[in-house]
Structures are given as structure tokens and as C-alpha cells.
Design a protein around this motif. Structure first.
Motif, PDB file in Angstrom:
ATOM      1  N   SER A 162      20.807 -19.056  55.591  1.00  0.00           N
ATOM      2  CA  SER A 162      21.526 -20.212  55.047  1.00  0.00           C
ATOM      3  C   SER A 162      22.821 -19.744  54.396  1.00  0.00           C
ATOM      4  CB  SER A 162      20.665 -20.958  54.022  1.00  0.00           C
ATOM      5  OG  SER A 162      19.468 -21.424  54.611  1.00  0.00           O
ATOM      6  N   ASN A 163      23.782 -20.665  54.286  1.00  0.00           N
ATOM      7  CA  ASN A 163      25.074 -20.365  53.674  1.00  0.00           C
ATOM      8  C   ASN A 163      25.013 -20.611  52.170  1.00  0.00           C
ATOM      9  OD1 ASN A 163      26.400 -19.741  56.147  1.00  0.00           O
ATOM     10  ND2 ASN A 163      26.572 -21.928  56.594  1.00  0.00           N
ATOM     11  N   TRP A 164      25.358 -19.603  51.415  1.00  0.00           N
ATOM     12  CA  TRP A 164      25.348 -19.677  49.951  1.00  0.00           C
ATOM     13  C   TRP A 164      26.742 -19.340  49.428  1.00  0.00           C
ATOM     14  CZ3 TRP A 164      20.976 -19.666  46.276  1.00  0.00           C
ATOM     15  CH2 TRP A 164      19.785 -20.092  46.885  1.00  0.00           C
ATOM     16  N   VAL A 165      26.927 -19.592  48.121  1.00  0.00           N
ATOM     17  CA  VAL A 165      28.198 -19.279  47.485  1.00  0.00           C
ATOM     18  C   VAL A 165      27.917 -18.736  46.086  1.00  0.00           C
ATOM     19  CG1 VAL A 165      28.477 -21.639  46.602  1.00  0.00           C
ATOM     20  CG2 VAL A 165      30.479 -20.165  46.861  1.00  0.00           C
ATOM     21  N   ARG A 166      28.700 -17.734  45.722  1.00  0.00           N
ATOM     22  CA  ARG A 166      28.622 -17.146  44.377  1.00  0.00           C
ATOM     23  C   ARG A 166      29.937 -17.470  43.663  1.00  0.00           C
ATOM     24  NH1 ARG A 166      28.057 -12.424  45.917  1.00  0.00           N
ATOM     25  NH2 ARG A 166      25.782 -12.350  45.901  1.00  0.00           N
ATOM     26  N   PHE A 167      29.849 -17.961  42.431  1.00  0.00           N
ATOM     27  CA  PHE A 167      31.058 -18.348  41.707  1.00  0.00           C
ATOM     28  C   PHE A 167      30.818 -18.233  40.204  1.00  0.00           C
ATOM     29  CE2 PHE A 167      28.408 -21.997  42.422  1.00  0.00           C
ATOM     30  CZ  PHE A 167      28.442 -22.728  41.258  1.00  0.00           C
ATOM     31  N   GLY A 168      31.910 -18.199  39.467  1.00  0.00           N
ATOM     32  CA  GLY A 168      31.821 -18.115  38.015  1.00  0.00           C
ATOM     33  C   GLY A 168      32.348 -19.379  37.361  1.00  0.00           C
ATOM     34  N   VAL A 169      31.645 -19.856  36.341  1.00  0.00           N
ATOM     35  CA  VAL A 169      32.090 -21.026  35.563  1.00  0.00           C
ATOM     36  C   VAL A 169      32.410 -20.549  34.148  1.00  0.00           C
ATOM     37  CG1 VAL A 169      30.808 -22.689  36.933  1.00  0.00           C
ATOM     38  CG2 VAL A 169      29.695 -21.614  34.976  1.00  0.00           C
ATOM     39  N   PRO A 170      33.401 -21.151  33.514  1.00  0.00           N
ATOM     40  CA  PRO A 170      33.835 -20.661  32.198  1.00  0.00           C
ATOM     41  C   PRO A 170      32.817 -20.946  31.097  1.00  0.00           C
ATOM     42  CG  PRO A 170      35.017 -22.665  32.792  1.00  0.00           C
ATOM     43  CD  PRO A 170      34.233 -22.269  34.000  1.00  0.00           C
ATOM     44  N   VAL A 171      32.755 -20.035  30.151  1.00  0.00           N
ATOM     45  CA  VAL A 171      31.985 -20.257  28.926  1.00  0.00           C
ATOM     46  C   VAL A 171      32.911 -20.960  27.940  1.00  0.00           C
ATOM     47  CG1 VAL A 171      30.736 -19.193  27.027  1.00  0.00           C
ATOM     48  CG2 VAL A 171      30.570 -18.230  29.338  1.00  0.00           C
ATOM     49  N   THR A 172      32.475 -22.106  27.454  1.00  0.00           N
ATOM     50  CA  THR A 172      33.334 -22.937  26.612  1.00  0.00           C
ATOM     51  C   THR A 172      33.869 -22.167  25.409  1.00  0.00           C
ATOM     52  OG1 THR A 172      32.010 -24.840  27.261  1.00  0.00           O
ATOM     53  CG2 THR A 172      33.462 -25.114  25.365  1.00  0.00           C
ATOM     54  N   GLY A 173      35.202 -22.229  25.216  1.00  0.00           N
ATOM     55  CA  GLY A 173      35.831 -21.605  24.051  1.00  0.00           C
ATOM     56  C   GLY A 173      36.057 -20.118  24.189  1.00  0.00           C
ATOM     57  N   THR A 174      35.770 -19.522  25.350  1.00  0.00           N
ATOM     58  CA  THR A 174      35.965 -18.088  25.548  1.00  0.00           C
ATOM     59  C   THR A 174      36.646 -17.851  26.895  1.00  0.00           C
ATOM     60  OG1 THR A 174      33.877 -17.640  26.700  1.00  0.00           O
ATOM     61  CG2 THR A 174      33.796 -17.710  24.294  1.00  0.00           C
ATOM     62  N   LYS A 182      24.534 -20.672  44.441  1.00  0.00           N
ATOM     63  CA  LYS A 182      23.972 -21.941  44.907  1.00  0.00           C
ATOM     64  C   LYS A 182      24.090 -22.010  46.431  1.00  0.00           C
ATOM     65  CE  LYS A 182      22.930 -24.853  42.496  1.00  0.00           C
ATOM     66  NZ  LYS A 182      21.642 -25.193  41.851  1.00  0.00           N
ATOM     67  N   GLU A 183      23.150 -22.715  47.037  1.00  0.00           N
ATOM     68  CA  GLU A 183      23.238 -22.956  48.481  1.00  0.00           C
ATOM     69  C   GLU A 183      24.301 -24.017  48.754  1.00  0.00           C
ATOM     70  OE1 GLU A 183      20.362 -23.997  52.315  1.00  0.00           O
ATOM     71  OE2 GLU A 183      19.554 -24.020  50.272  1.00  0.00           O
ATOM     72  N   ILE A 184      25.097 -23.800  49.776  1.00  0.00           N
ATOM     73  CA  ILE A 184      26.179 -24.732  50.101  1.00  0.00           C
ATOM     74  C   ILE A 184      25.595 -25.989  50.748  1.00  0.00           C
ATOM     75  CG2 ILE A 184      28.249 -25.081  51.509  1.00  0.00           C
ATOM     76  CD1 ILE A 184      28.783 -22.091  51.285  1.00  0.00           C
ATOM     77  N   ARG A 201      37.045 -27.059  50.640  1.00  0.00           N
ATOM     78  CA  ARG A 201      36.204 -26.677  49.516  1.00  0.00           C
ATOM     79  C   ARG A 201      34.731 -26.730  49.909  1.00  0.00           C
ATOM     80  NH1 ARG A 201      38.738 -30.403  44.608  1.00  0.00           N
ATOM     81  NH2 ARG A 201      40.909 -29.658  44.734  1.00  0.00           N
ATOM     82  N   VAL A 202      33.957 -25.864  49.265  1.00  0.00           N
ATOM     83  CA  VAL A 202      32.510 -25.915  49.461  1.00  0.00           C
ATOM     84  C   VAL A 202      31.920 -26.853  48.414  1.00  0.00           C
ATOM     85  CG1 VAL A 202      32.360 -23.620  50.445  1.00  0.00           C
ATOM     86  CG2 VAL A 202      32.152 -23.905  47.973  1.00  0.00           C
ATOM     87  N   VAL A 203      30.781 -27.447  48.755  1.00  0.00           N
ATOM     88  CA  VAL A 203      30.124 -28.417  47.878  1.00  0.00           C
ATOM     89  C   VAL A 203      28.732 -27.906  47.539  1.00  0.00           C
ATOM     90  CG1 VAL A 203      29.349 -30.815  47.637  1.00  0.00           C
ATOM     91  CG2 VAL A 203      31.399 -30.284  48.989  1.00  0.00           C
ATOM     92  N   VAL A 204      28.377 -27.969  46.269  1.00  0.00           N
ATOM     93  CA  VAL A 204      27.041 -27.572  45.808  1.00  0.00           C
ATOM     94  C   VAL A 204      26.453 -28.686  44.953  1.00  0.00           C
ATOM     95  CG1 VAL A 204      27.606 -25.112  45.837  1.00  0.00           C
ATOM     96  CG2 VAL A 204      27.927 -26.425  43.732  1.00  0.00           C
ATOM     97  N   GLU A 205      25.149 -28.651  44.754  1.00  0.00           N
ATOM     98  CA  GLU A 205      24.478 -29.632  43.915  1.00  0.00           C
ATOM     99  C   GLU A 205      24.211 -29.032  42.540  1.00  0.00           C
ATOM    100  OE1 GLU A 205      20.968 -31.048  45.839  1.00  0.00           O
ATOM    101  OE2 GLU A 205      22.060 -32.495  47.072  1.00  0.00           O
ATOM    102  N   LEU A 206      24.529 -29.811  41.497  1.00  0.00           N
ATOM    103  CA  LEU A 206      24.321 -29.369  40.115  1.00  0.00           C
ATOM    104  C   LEU A 206      23.676 -30.496  39.315  1.00  0.00           C
ATOM    105  CD1 LEU A 206      27.778 -27.653  39.467  1.00  0.00           C
ATOM    106  CD2 LEU A 206      25.608 -26.509  39.960  1.00  0.00           C
ATOM    107  N   GLN A 207      22.843 -30.105  38.378  1.00  0.00           N
ATOM    108  CA  GLN A 207      22.224 -31.082  37.480  1.00  0.00           C
ATOM    109  C   GLN A 207      23.053 -31.178  36.205  1.00  0.00           C
ATOM    110  OE1 GLN A 207      18.155 -30.289  36.487  1.00  0.00           O
ATOM    111  NE2 GLN A 207      17.917 -32.135  35.237  1.00  0.00           N
ATOM    112  N   PHE A 208      23.293 -32.400  35.748  1.00  0.00           N
ATOM    113  CA  PHE A 208      24.118 -32.590  34.565  1.00  0.00           C
ATOM    114  C   PHE A 208      23.578 -33.772  33.749  1.00  0.00           C
ATOM    115  CE2 PHE A 208      25.761 -35.553  37.635  1.00  0.00           C
ATOM    116  CZ  PHE A 208      26.130 -36.666  36.889  1.00  0.00           C
ATOM    117  N   ALA A 209      24.150 -33.924  32.568  1.00  0.00           N
ATOM    118  CA  ALA A 209      23.793 -35.045  31.699  1.00  0.00           C
ATOM    119  C   ALA A 209      25.057 -35.591  31.056  1.00  0.00           C
ATOM    120  CB  ALA A 209      22.797 -34.608  30.625  1.00  0.00           C
ATOM    121  N   ILE A 210      25.144 -36.919  31.007  1.00  0.00           N
ATOM    122  CA  ILE A 210      26.187 -37.621  30.248  1.00  0.00           C
ATOM    123  C   ILE A 210      25.468 -38.613  29.347  1.00  0.00           C
ATOM    124  CG2 ILE A 210      28.106 -39.255  30.366  1.00  0.00           C
ATOM    125  CD1 ILE A 210      29.012 -37.984  32.931  1.00  0.00           C
TER     126      ILE A 210
END
Length: 265
Positions: A162-174, A182-184, A201-210
Motif C-alpha cells: 500500500s502507498n503510505w506517507v511520512r510527514f512532520g506536523v509542527p508542535v504548537t509554539g515551538t 499514514k496510509e494515503i 497533494r496526497v490525502v490522509v485521514e485524521l481524527q480531530f475535535a472542534i
């Protein structure tokens, strides 16, 4: 004296001829049974035995073929019955909604006003991403089709076919990054007003809350370093789930446990 008188008119040669004929007939009868020669009878017996063996073999083969036909009929019947049973017990499920909202957890104490079951959000909201456990500021934009998140060092790779992607997301305030894998889900073309060529762009699924609303949705990965907000919420999240109050910002509140844990870290 002692001599037998021959009948009148007979001769010795006639008597001898008659005696020879009787001898020949007696000799032939010893080699025949009901007008069949002994050697012919032996061949007939051998032929009958061979035919009997052939009949036994044919009978055995026919029994095997009969059992095979019966088993094939049983298999066909079972297949038909299983197909009927599957159609009866497992009807076709309805299509899964594009984005379905997850029920808020019992421990959540966030706040979100609702109108006809839909969450009311402002133009800017705080959003919590579950996997990196970070809180970001998100712009709510009904003009964007797909939501996006700030991602750096995007690297595609293959895992278990399967096609996957590795990426970095920022840590807030740093300046630090948290690496995610994540799997693409799919790939999309995004046309920017400032660019001549569409961006893939690649698309991934993420869980979030608002607020007190939790959901899993698709996000495109793109470097948003030069943009004001780390996250963009588009129509794929808003559709059938949220309403925008353009005169408000931060109309929702995340659970205090999430906010306090981010402050402590």
C-alpha cells in the motif's frame, strides 16, 4: 461247430463295413458334448468368464459415476441454497456518508452550539488533532473543497503493498516537528490563485475535535509555513455537519482537559 451263420444275402464285406462305421461313431462321440467339441467348449467357458469380469468392471464403474453425479448435484444444491441464504441474511448495505460525525466521548466537556443538529462555528476555531495530540488554529473556509493541514518533509513510501506517507506536523509554539505515518487515501489536484500549474497533494485521514464534536475526515498535506493558520477546514468537513457564523470567531470551546494538558506540556 461254433460258427455263426450269416444272414442270407449278406456278405462278409458288408458286415465289416457296418462294424467300422459303429466304431467311428463311438470314437467321435467321446470328443463331443451335444455336438460341441471339447476344445470349443473350453474356449466358450473362457469367453463367458471374460465377459462376466467385464460386466463386473462396468458395474463398478457405473456405480462410481453415479455417486459422482449425485455428489455434483448435492454441491450445486448447496451452492444455490448458500447464495439464497446470503441474499436473504446479508442485504446490500447503504452507501457510507462522505463524512460521518463520531459521537462525543463521555469525558468531553467541550462546548459547541447547534442549530438543527449542526455545530455552529465561526470563521476561526481551535482544533485538536488526536494523533499528534496538538491544538491548532483553523480557518473555516466554505470555498475550499478539502481540508488541509500544515505538513513538512513529506515523503511517500510503500508498506505491505500500500502507498503510505511520512510527514512532520509542527508542535504548537515551538520549531519542533512530530513525525506521523499514514496510509494515503487518495491524491488530488489543487489550483492555487498564485500558481500557474495545479499542485498535486496526497490525502490522509485524521481524527480531530472542534468543541465537543469529534470526527474523522480527509486532509491534504501541504506546507502552510507562510500562511496564518496551520489548518484549513473545507466543505468535506462542513457538509451536513457544521454551519458557519461569519460574524464570530472561536464560537466553540475544546474540553478543558485537552487545553490544560497542552499548557502543561
Amino acid at each position: 461247430m461254433g460258427l455263426t451263420r450269416l444272414p442270407a444275402g449278406s456278405s462278409l464285406s458288408s458286415m465289416l463295413l457296418a462294424s467300422g462305421m459303429l466304431f467311428l461313431l463311438a470314437g467321435c462321440s467321446t470328443d463331443r458334448y451335444f455336438m460341441v467339441q471339447k476344445q470349443d467348449l473350453s474356449e466358450l467357458t473362457t469367453s463367458v468368464q471374460a465377459q462376466r469380469a467385464t460386466l463386473v468392471t462396468m458395474e463398478g464403474n457405473e456405480t462410481v459415476r453415479h455417486n459422482q453425479v449425485l455428489e455434483q448435484h448435492r454441491d450445486s444444491t448447496r451452492t444455490i441454497l448458500n447464495a439464497i441464504k446470503t441474499q436473504v441474511e446479508k442485504p446490500t448495505c447503504p452507501a457510507i456518508p462522505t463524512q460521518s460525525a463520531c459521537a462525543a466521548s463521555q469525558s468531553s466537556k467541550g462546548r459547541a452550539d447547534r442549530l438543527k443538529g449542526k455545530v455552529i462555528v465561526g470563521e476561526v476555531e481551535k482544533i485538536y488533532l488526536a494523533e499528534p495530540e496538538q491544538i491548532y488554529t483553523a480557518r473555516i473556509d466554505s470555498g475550499a473543497e478539502t481540508s488541509s493541514i500544515d505538513a513538512r518533509n513529506i515523503t511517500r513510501f510503500e508498506r505491505d503493498g500500500s502507498n503510505w506517507v511520512r510527514f512532520g506536523v509542527p508542535v504548537t509554539g515551538t520549531d519542533k516537528l512530530i513525525t506521523l505515518e499514514k496510509e494515503i487515501s487518495r491524491r488530488v489536484k489543487v489550483i492555487q490563485a498564485s500558481a500557474n500549474e495545479p499542485e498535486r497533494r496526497v490525502v490522509v485521514e485524521l481524527q480531530f475535535a472542534i468543541g465537543d464534536h469529534e470526527q474523522v475526515a480527509e486532509f491534504t498535506l501541504t506546507d502552510r509555513t507562510n500562511l496564518s493558520y496551520e489548518v484549513l477546514i473545507g466543505r468535506n468537513v462542513l457538509r451536513d455537519v457544521m454551519l458557519i457564523d461569519v460574524g464570530k470567531e472561536f464560537a466553540t470551546e475544546l474540553p478543558e482537559t485537552l487545553v490544560n494538558s497542552r499548557k502543561d506540556s
